[in-house]
Write an enzyme that holds these catalytic residues in place. Sequence first.
Site, PDB file in Angstrom:
ATOM      1  N   HIS A 256     -10.181   1.653   1.264  1.00 10.35           N
ATOM      2  CA  HIS A 256      -9.778   3.017   1.634  1.00 10.35           C
ATOM      3  C   HIS A 256     -10.974   3.959   1.666  1.00 10.35           C
ATOM      4  O   HIS A 256     -11.070   4.829   2.535  1.00 10.35           O
ATOM      5  CB  HIS A 256      -8.736   3.549   0.639  1.00 10.35           C
ATOM      6  CG  HIS A 256      -7.338   3.128   0.931  1.00 10.35           C
ATOM      7  ND1 HIS A 256      -6.678   3.473   2.092  1.00 10.35           N
ATOM      8  CD2 HIS A 256      -6.453   2.395   0.201  1.00 10.35           C
ATOM      9  CE1 HIS A 256      -5.455   2.969   2.078  1.00 10.35           C
ATOM     10  NE2 HIS A 256      -5.284   2.310   0.943  1.00 10.35           N
TER      11      HIS A 256
ATOM     12  N   HIS B 195      -8.862  -3.321  -2.583  1.00 14.00           N
ATOM     13  CA  HIS B 195      -7.902  -2.582  -1.755  1.00 14.00           C
ATOM     14  C   HIS B 195      -8.282  -1.100  -1.713  1.00 14.00           C
ATOM     15  O   HIS B 195      -8.333  -0.493  -0.634  1.00 14.00           O
ATOM     16  CB  HIS B 195      -6.497  -2.757  -2.330  1.00 14.00           C
ATOM     17  CG  HIS B 195      -5.426  -2.088  -1.537  1.00 14.00           C
ATOM     18  ND1 HIS B 195      -4.552  -2.776  -0.714  1.00 14.00           N
ATOM     19  CD2 HIS B 195      -5.078  -0.768  -1.412  1.00 14.00           C
ATOM     20  CE1 HIS B 195      -3.722  -1.921  -0.135  1.00 14.00           C
ATOM     21  NE2 HIS B 195      -4.023  -0.692  -0.554  1.00 14.00           N
ATOM     22  N   GLU B 196      -8.572  -0.521  -2.890  1.00 13.92           N
ATOM     23  CA  GLU B 196      -8.908   0.899  -2.941  1.00 13.92           C
ATOM     24  C   GLU B 196     -10.304   1.162  -2.375  1.00 13.92           C
ATOM     25  O   GLU B 196     -10.542   2.191  -1.737  1.00 13.92           O
ATOM     26  CB  GLU B 196      -8.813   1.417  -4.378  1.00 13.92           C
ATOM     27  CG  GLU B 196      -7.480   1.186  -5.058  1.00 13.92           C
ATOM     28  CD  GLU B 196      -6.298   1.689  -4.249  1.00 13.92           C
ATOM     29  OE1 GLU B 196      -5.205   1.140  -4.395  1.00 13.92           O
ATOM     30  OE2 GLU B 196      -6.461   2.636  -3.440  1.00 13.92           O
TER      31      GLU B 196
ATOM     32  N   CYS C  85       0.850  -1.187   0.000  1.00 17.00           N
ATOM     33  CA  CYS C  85       0.000   0.000   0.000  1.00 17.00           C
ATOM     34  C   CYS C  85       0.886   1.237   0.000  1.00 17.00           C
ATOM     35  O   CYS C  85       1.844   1.317   0.767  1.00 17.00           O
ATOM     36  CB  CYS C  85      -0.915   0.003   1.223  1.00 17.00           C
ATOM     37  SG  CYS C  85      -2.024   1.432   1.306  1.00 17.00           S
TER      38      CYS C  85
END
Length: 270
Positions: free
Chosen positions: A214, A210-211, A168
Amino acid sequence: MAAPTHLLHSTALNHTLLPFLRRHSPLFRRAASFTSFSLRRKLPVRPILAQARRISSAAVAKDELVATPSDLQFKGPLEVIKYPDPILRAKNKRIDSFDESLKKLADEMFDVMYITDGIGLSAPQVGINVQLMVFNPAGVRGEGEEIVLVNPQIKRFSKKIVPFEEGCLSFPKIYADVMRPDSLKVDAQDIKGARFQINLTGLLARVFQHEYDHLQGVLFFERMSDEVLDTIRAQLQELEKEYEERTGLASPEKIEAREIRKKGVGFGKS
């Protein structure tokens, strides 16, 4: 999402290194068997967004915060926000204005992503708390396909859960295995506001998740088992120390105070 130099999606992998890594790197072979696209950096035969299905507007949750024009304003150049900055945990607002300010922000995010050797980046990672992500699996400007997703939502995900070593950009030089669904169906809007649905698998699904985390204020170490987390705990503590030295403030969170993982926590939940 970072592009580790020892894995398939690294921008550092050139055509000279590829044959050597295929023969000698177990991690590279593992990544190659997991991903669904060519090992060589070529444009996909079928562009990702060409497979998208346009859909009508969806209902917006009444309690969802909406970004104002000022929320999309920024002074460049943008920089990657590092853990444990509280910006990474802040609420990210829904985008309703699809104008030049949004396009400028997306373009700047791509610039930051390429400079930092990433393949994916979310708006909160550059200090803008809105629901926007960009990614390009090739990790190289001019190669692959640049994808912008606004206000993304996960409509469905597979029962098949697979491990993969993730990095990351907000956690420099930290890599560890994360368990995630292998495929999923996504509802999102493009840079002009048009809504569409698309199915993602393999590395594309991995980068998106993953994004997406966020955008929910979830960080990748929270998806790790306690055993895996222990392997990077010292590095996380070092980032907390660096934050305190840089800002003069106490770290807003401490990995040593993290509660024991609760069994049965599903995808999309922290």
